[in-house]
Design an enzyme around this catalytic site. Structure first.
Site, mmCIF file in Angstrom:
data_model
loop_
_atom_site.group_PDB
_atom_site.id
_atom_site.type_symbol
_atom_site.label_atom_id
_atom_site.label_comp_id
_atom_site.label_asym_id
_atom_site.label_seq_id
_atom_site.Cartn_x
_atom_site.Cartn_y
_atom_site.Cartn_z
ATOM 1 N N ASP A 33 -32.243 1.669 6.907
ATOM 2 C CA ASP A 33 -31.526 2.924 7.143
ATOM 3 C C ASP A 33 -30.122 2.820 6.549
ATOM 4 O O ASP A 33 -29.457 1.793 6.666
ATOM 5 C CB ASP A 33 -31.445 3.211 8.649
ATOM 6 C CG ASP A 33 -31.080 4.655 8.932
ATOM 7 O OD1 ASP A 33 -31.928 5.407 9.452
ATOM 8 O OD2 ASP A 33 -29.920 5.047 8.633
ATOM 9 N N HIS A 104 -41.341 9.961 9.902
ATOM 10 C CA HIS A 104 -40.905 8.564 9.796
ATOM 11 C C HIS A 104 -40.716 7.991 11.187
ATOM 12 O O HIS A 104 -40.498 8.732 12.148
ATOM 13 C CB HIS A 104 -39.597 8.445 9.013
ATOM 14 C CG HIS A 104 -38.485 9.302 9.545
ATOM 15 N ND1 HIS A 104 -38.399 10.648 9.290
ATOM 16 C CD2 HIS A 104 -37.423 9.005 10.336
ATOM 17 C CE1 HIS A 104 -37.327 11.146 9.878
ATOM 18 N NE2 HIS A 104 -36.726 10.172 10.535
HETATM 19 P P1 5GP Z 1 -33.988 11.290 11.753
HETATM 20 O O1 5GP Z 1 -32.774 11.832 12.430
HETATM 21 O O2 5GP Z 1 -34.595 12.295 10.814
HETATM 22 O O3 5GP Z 1 -34.981 10.689 12.712
HETATM 23 O O4 5GP Z 1 -33.494 10.042 10.924
HETATM 24 C C1 5GP Z 1 -33.196 10.085 9.567
HETATM 25 C C2 5GP Z 1 -32.545 8.772 9.218
HETATM 26 O O5 5GP Z 1 -32.493 8.683 7.813
HETATM 27 C C3 5GP Z 1 -31.109 8.619 9.721
HETATM 28 O O6 5GP Z 1 -31.038 7.460 10.560
HETATM 29 C C4 5GP Z 1 -30.272 8.454 8.449
HETATM 30 O O7 5GP Z 1 -29.249 7.503 8.568
HETATM 31 C C5 5GP Z 1 -31.310 8.027 7.433
HETATM 32 N N1 5GP Z 1 -31.036 8.457 6.065
HETATM 33 C C6 5GP Z 1 -30.657 9.691 5.659
HETATM 34 N N2 5GP Z 1 -30.529 9.728 4.318
HETATM 35 C C7 5GP Z 1 -30.862 8.493 3.874
HETATM 36 C C8 5GP Z 1 -30.930 7.907 2.577
HETATM 37 O O8 5GP Z 1 -30.664 8.527 1.544
HETATM 38 N N3 5GP Z 1 -31.307 6.599 2.513
HETATM 39 C C9 5GP Z 1 -31.618 5.865 3.620
HETATM 40 N N4 5GP Z 1 -31.975 4.599 3.444
HETATM 41 N N5 5GP Z 1 -31.567 6.389 4.864
HETATM 42 C C10 5GP Z 1 -31.185 7.685 4.982
#
Ligand code: 5GP
Length: 119
Positions: A33, A104
């Site tokens: 992340d 995810h």
């Molecule tokens: P959600 O809130 O959708 O469950 O989590 C999305 C996650 O994706 C977040 O923890 C955020 O830090 C991560 N994230 C967002 N954009 C990117 C990216 O471009 N690369 C990576 N490696 N992680 C990302």
């Protein structure tokens, strides 16, 4: 909600945006992340296009669901978390603040994690 193939994880899957990859097989890609919230914070995404856990659970074949969750367990083991333990979280929908609309799971570990939810 229909799948938006311009989301950031779709771009990572297509190789349009780099990631710090830790695992890949025919079902899943796992990468660190970008804003880690634990000493180890890895995202595991299916290589198939589903918006959320609700979408994946309802629409994906048993073959894909099985392959994906086998990959999640393999990633946790590869990261050295099997003995110490870890947490798997999947945000789905607005109340969860799901940021990226490609299903995810987060694998969190590498130290004591504290309460399940921030208060
Ligand atoms: P959600 O809130 O959708 O469950 O989590 C999305 C996650 O994706 C977040 O923890 C955020 O830090 C991560 N994230 C967002 N954009 C990117 C990216 O471009 N690369 C990576 N490696 N992680 C990302």
């Amino acid at each position: 909600m229909s799948y938006d193939d311009q989301n950031i994880f779709a771009k990572i899957l297509r190789g349009e945006i780099p990631c710090d990859k830790v695992f890949e097989d025919e079902f899943a890609l796992a990468f660190r992340d970008i804003r880690p919230q634990a000493p180890v914070h890895v995202l595991v995404i299916p290589k198939s296009n589903y918006v959320s856990l609700a979408d994946f659970g309802a629409q994906a074949s048993p073959y894909l669901v099985h392959g994906f969750f086998q990959a999640v367990a393999k990633v946790a083991k590869q990261l050295g978390l099997q003995e110490s333990g870890y947490r798997v979280i999947s945000n789905a929908g607005p109340d969860s603040h799901q940021e990226v609309p490609h299903f995810h799971v987060h694998i969190l570990g590498g130290g004591p994690l504290g309460p399940l939810l921030a208060t």
